[in-house]
Design a protein around this motif. Structure first.
Motif, PDB file in Angstrom:
ATOM      1  N   ILE A  38       0.888  -1.125  -0.126  1.00  0.00           N
ATOM      2  CA  ILE A  38      -0.033   0.139  -0.106  1.00  0.00           C
ATOM      3  C   ILE A  38       0.863   1.350  -0.142  1.00  0.00           C
ATOM      4  CG2 ILE A  38      -1.506   1.360   1.214  1.00  0.00           C
ATOM      5  CD1 ILE A  38      -3.034  -1.151   2.216  1.00  0.00           C
ATOM      6  N   ASP A  39       0.661   2.157  -0.799  1.00  0.00           N
ATOM      7  CA  ASP A  39       1.071   3.410  -0.754  1.00  0.00           C
ATOM      8  C   ASP A  39       0.230   4.380  -0.250  1.00  0.00           C
ATOM      9  OD1 ASP A  39       2.225   6.009  -1.335  1.00  0.00           O
ATOM     10  OD2 ASP A  39       2.256   5.709  -3.621  1.00  0.00           O
ATOM     11  N   PHE A  40       0.457   4.743   1.002  1.00  0.00           N
ATOM     12  CA  PHE A  40      -0.516   5.618   1.945  1.00  0.00           C
ATOM     13  C   PHE A  40      -0.462   6.803   1.328  1.00  0.00           C
ATOM     14  CE2 PHE A  40      -0.024   2.122   5.038  1.00  0.00           C
ATOM     15  CZ  PHE A  40      -1.355   1.889   5.372  1.00  0.00           C
ATOM     16  N   LEU A  41       0.503   7.464   0.611  1.00  0.00           N
ATOM     17  CA  LEU A  41       0.592   8.706   0.392  1.00  0.00           C
ATOM     18  C   LEU A  41       0.884   8.947  -1.192  1.00  0.00           C
ATOM     19  CD1 LEU A  41       2.300  10.089   3.631  1.00  0.00           C
ATOM     20  CD2 LEU A  41       0.001  10.692   2.930  1.00  0.00           C
ATOM     21  N   PRO A  42      -0.154   8.635  -1.943  1.00  0.00           N
ATOM     22  CA  PRO A  42       0.245   8.410  -3.712  1.00  0.00           C
ATOM     23  C   PRO A  42       0.365   9.732  -4.049  1.00  0.00           C
ATOM     24  CG  PRO A  42      -1.759   7.979  -2.959  1.00  0.00           C
ATOM     25  CD  PRO A  42      -1.453   8.078  -1.759  1.00  0.00           C
ATOM     26  N   TRP A  46      10.139  14.445   0.473  1.00  0.00           N
ATOM     27  CA  TRP A  46       8.812  15.144   0.872  1.00  0.00           C
ATOM     28  C   TRP A  46       9.106  15.212   2.490  1.00  0.00           C
ATOM     29  CZ3 TRP A  46       5.069  13.633   4.282  1.00  0.00           C
ATOM     30  CH2 TRP A  46       4.913  12.160   4.419  1.00  0.00           C
ATOM     31  N   LEU A  47       9.675  14.155   2.897  1.00  0.00           N
ATOM     32  CA  LEU A  47       9.810  14.348   4.488  1.00  0.00           C
ATOM     33  C   LEU A  47      11.049  15.174   4.805  1.00  0.00           C
ATOM     34  CD1 LEU A  47       9.026  10.834   5.946  1.00  0.00           C
ATOM     35  CD2 LEU A  47       7.867  12.979   6.411  1.00  0.00           C
ATOM     36  N   LEU A  48      12.190  15.282   3.937  1.00  0.00           N
ATOM     37  CA  LEU A  48      13.231  16.062   4.006  1.00  0.00           C
ATOM     38  C   LEU A  48      12.805  17.515   3.835  1.00  0.00           C
ATOM     39  CD1 LEU A  48      16.338  13.998   2.476  1.00  0.00           C
ATOM     40  CD2 LEU A  48      15.276  13.888   4.752  1.00  0.00           C
ATOM     41  N   ASP A  49      11.977  17.716   2.933  1.00  0.00           N
ATOM     42  CA  ASP A  49      11.446  19.240   2.579  1.00  0.00           C
ATOM     43  C   ASP A  49      10.729  19.523   3.838  1.00  0.00           C
ATOM     44  OD1 ASP A  49      12.525  18.996   0.070  1.00  0.00           O
ATOM     45  OD2 ASP A  49      10.588  18.362  -0.999  1.00  0.00           O
ATOM     46  N   THR A  55       2.907  15.431  11.051  1.00  0.00           N
ATOM     47  CA  THR A  55       3.190  15.507   9.779  1.00  0.00           C
ATOM     48  C   THR A  55       2.148  14.687   9.039  1.00  0.00           C
ATOM     49  OG1 THR A  55       5.478  16.267   9.979  1.00  0.00           O
ATOM     50  CG2 THR A  55       4.366  15.342   7.633  1.00  0.00           C
ATOM     51  N   LEU A  56       1.990  13.322   9.613  1.00  0.00           N
ATOM     52  CA  LEU A  56       1.225  12.273   8.999  1.00  0.00           C
ATOM     53  C   LEU A  56      -0.102  12.818   9.082  1.00  0.00           C
ATOM     54  CD1 LEU A  56       2.758   9.023   9.374  1.00  0.00           C
ATOM     55  CD2 LEU A  56       2.876  10.118   7.339  1.00  0.00           C
ATOM     56  N   ARG A  57      -0.495  13.362  10.377  1.00  0.00           N
ATOM     57  CA  ARG A  57      -1.977  13.478  10.642  1.00  0.00           C
ATOM     58  C   ARG A  57      -2.515  14.862   9.647  1.00  0.00           C
ATOM     59  NH1 ARG A  57      -4.405  14.070  16.715  1.00  0.00           N
ATOM     60  NH2 ARG A  57      -4.113  11.793  17.280  1.00  0.00           N
ATOM     61  N   GLU A  58      -1.696  15.521   9.138  1.00  0.00           N
ATOM     62  CA  GLU A  58      -1.973  16.286   7.937  1.00  0.00           C
ATOM     63  C   GLU A  58      -2.635  15.908   6.734  1.00  0.00           C
ATOM     64  OE1 GLU A  58       1.281  19.083   7.139  1.00  0.00           O
ATOM     65  OE2 GLU A  58       1.429  19.634   9.153  1.00  0.00           O
ATOM     66  N   LEU A 102      -5.198   6.444  11.924  1.00  0.00           N
ATOM     67  CA  LEU A 102      -4.127   5.729  10.956  1.00  0.00           C
ATOM     68  C   LEU A 102      -2.699   6.505  11.050  1.00  0.00           C
ATOM     69  CD1 LEU A 102      -3.449   3.726   8.743  1.00  0.00           C
ATOM     70  CD2 LEU A 102      -4.487   5.423   7.224  1.00  0.00           C
ATOM     71  N   ALA A 103      -2.730   7.918  10.953  1.00  0.00           N
ATOM     72  CA  ALA A 103      -1.563   8.358  11.174  1.00  0.00           C
ATOM     73  C   ALA A 103      -0.620   8.150  12.414  1.00  0.00           C
ATOM     74  CB  ALA A 103      -1.615   9.960  11.164  1.00  0.00           C
TER      75      ALA A 103
END
Length: 391
Positions: A254-258, A264-267, A280-283, A289-290
């Protein structure tokens, strides 16, 4: 004395009724035998009671089969546009949902009533509560014993579906009958079915009811739709789609953030060093799930204190999070069946058995399985018309 017909159709589902209507309107004397108390029971429950009756983009690429070319002929000769014209001719209002799926505005009953009216136009006889106990073939005619009554015909159509949704009365009768006549059967398995999880992945059951838009992958099959976590494992449209391709022992990814790509995490780390994985995942994902993904990723510090290597590893895992299902919820929860009467036994033009003249197989009984979203109905209509024109 037994009653005599040109054709007997076993099963008053989508394919059987379509076939019978087409043959009846061509002047054939047709009898439909249905063991349930009313016709079209699976049609009635489909699409949440609104019947996802076709998909505007239906084509051979949307089907699984031992022979991917088999469905081409029937689907090309009776398209989703053809069925839509029939629906509109009855004044049935419809709407398109995502990905080309067409539904009734009103009720699935409208589709069943339309098919029965089409049968009536061809003076087709539909008998319900007709349990078939024996089928024989002698001197070029088929004899069927149903609920104590004998009927005969030149042609017999197997349209009894597969074993999915047994509470609706579904069985493997079609396969038993095919084997009786020496036809090969591709081992049936549940399709469009939720997957179950065990072991460490049971943790995800804690977020039962949470869904998110993802891209799910099994083998070479990829489907971008919602995934749903359940108390037993994984479901939702993207999971049901890949379940048809999944085999025991294989992973589902599963790609959770297609929508996220690159580093993007380094950004995110550069833009806000005090951000955390959880925040970050909650956004982008439902909170529960986040939280569970953040916990499993193990990056517990603020991004400013996290290594680029750890963040890149988290990115990769979120892009391809693998689950190892321990099974499916079986035929009880499967919408359809993969496998069935082998296509090599049938004519792709007429659906007639090559070895047994006058014997036909259509719909879900055959080893042709569509994606979720109206494709299986389109195969029922197309294969039903192919046989109905040939009877």
């Amino acid at each position: 004395m037994s009653e005599s017909y040109d054709a007997i159709v076993l099963g008053a589902g989508a394919a059987g009724l379509m076939c019978a209507a087409r043959a009846g309107q061509r002047g054939k004397r047709v009898l439909v035998l249905e063991k349930a108390e009313k016709p079209g029971k699976k049609i009635l429950i489909s699409g949440g009671g609104r019947c996802n009756f076709t998909n505007i983009g239906a084509g051979p690429a949307n089907y699984l089969s031992g022979n991917p070319h088999f469905a081409k002929s029937a689907l090309a000769r009776y398209t989703s546009r053809d069925f839509l014209e029939l629906v509109e001719s009855y004044g049935i209002a419809w709407h398109e949902k995502t990905l080309g799926q067409l539904f009734c505005d009103g009720s699935s009953k409208q589709i069943v009533e339309m098919l029965l009216e089409e049968c009536a136009k061809g003076e087709v006889e539909v008998r319900c509560n007709a349990e078939v106990s024996a089928v024989e073939h002698e001197d070029g005619r088929f004899a069927v014993m149903a609920s104590g009554q004998a009927v005969t015909a030149d042609s017999l159509v197997i349209a009894t579906g597969g074993p999915s949704i047994p509470k609706m009365g579904a069985t493997g009768f079609a396969y038993d009958l095919a084997r009786q006549f020496g036809l090969k059967v591709v081992e049936p398995r549940p399709a469009l079915v939720p997957l179950t999880l065990g072991g460490e992945e049971v943790l995800f059951r804690e977020i039962s009811g949470v869904s998110a838009p993802v891209v799910a992958t099994a083998g070479k099959a990829r489907f971008p739709e919602a995934a749903l976590f359940t108390h037993r494992g994984l479901s939702g449209p993207s999971i049901l789609q890949v379940s048809s391709y999944w085999k025991p022992g294989e992973e589902v990814a599963i790609d959770f953030l297609p929508d996220r790509s690159g580093d993007w995490l380094l950004d995110a780390k550069r833009e806000n060093p005090r951000a955390t994985m959880r925040s970050t995942l909650r956004e982008a994902l439902p909170d529960r799930l986040a939280d569970i993904l953040a916990e499993k990723l193990g990056v517990e510090t603020e991004f400013g204190n996290a290594s680029d290597k750890a963040l890149r590893a988290a990115q990769e895992r979120l892009k391809r999070w693998t689950f190892l299902p321990n099974g499916t919820e079986g035929f009880a929860k499967a919408e359809v069946t993969v496998g069935g009467i082998a296509t090599g036994e049938l004519s792709s033009k007429t659906m007639e058995a090559k070895k047994v003249p006058g014997l036909y197989a259509i719909g879900e009984a055959v080893d042709v399985t569509g994606w979720l979203g109206g494709y299986n109905f389109q195969w029922a209509w197309a294969s039903g018309v192919a046989a109905g024109e040939a009877l």
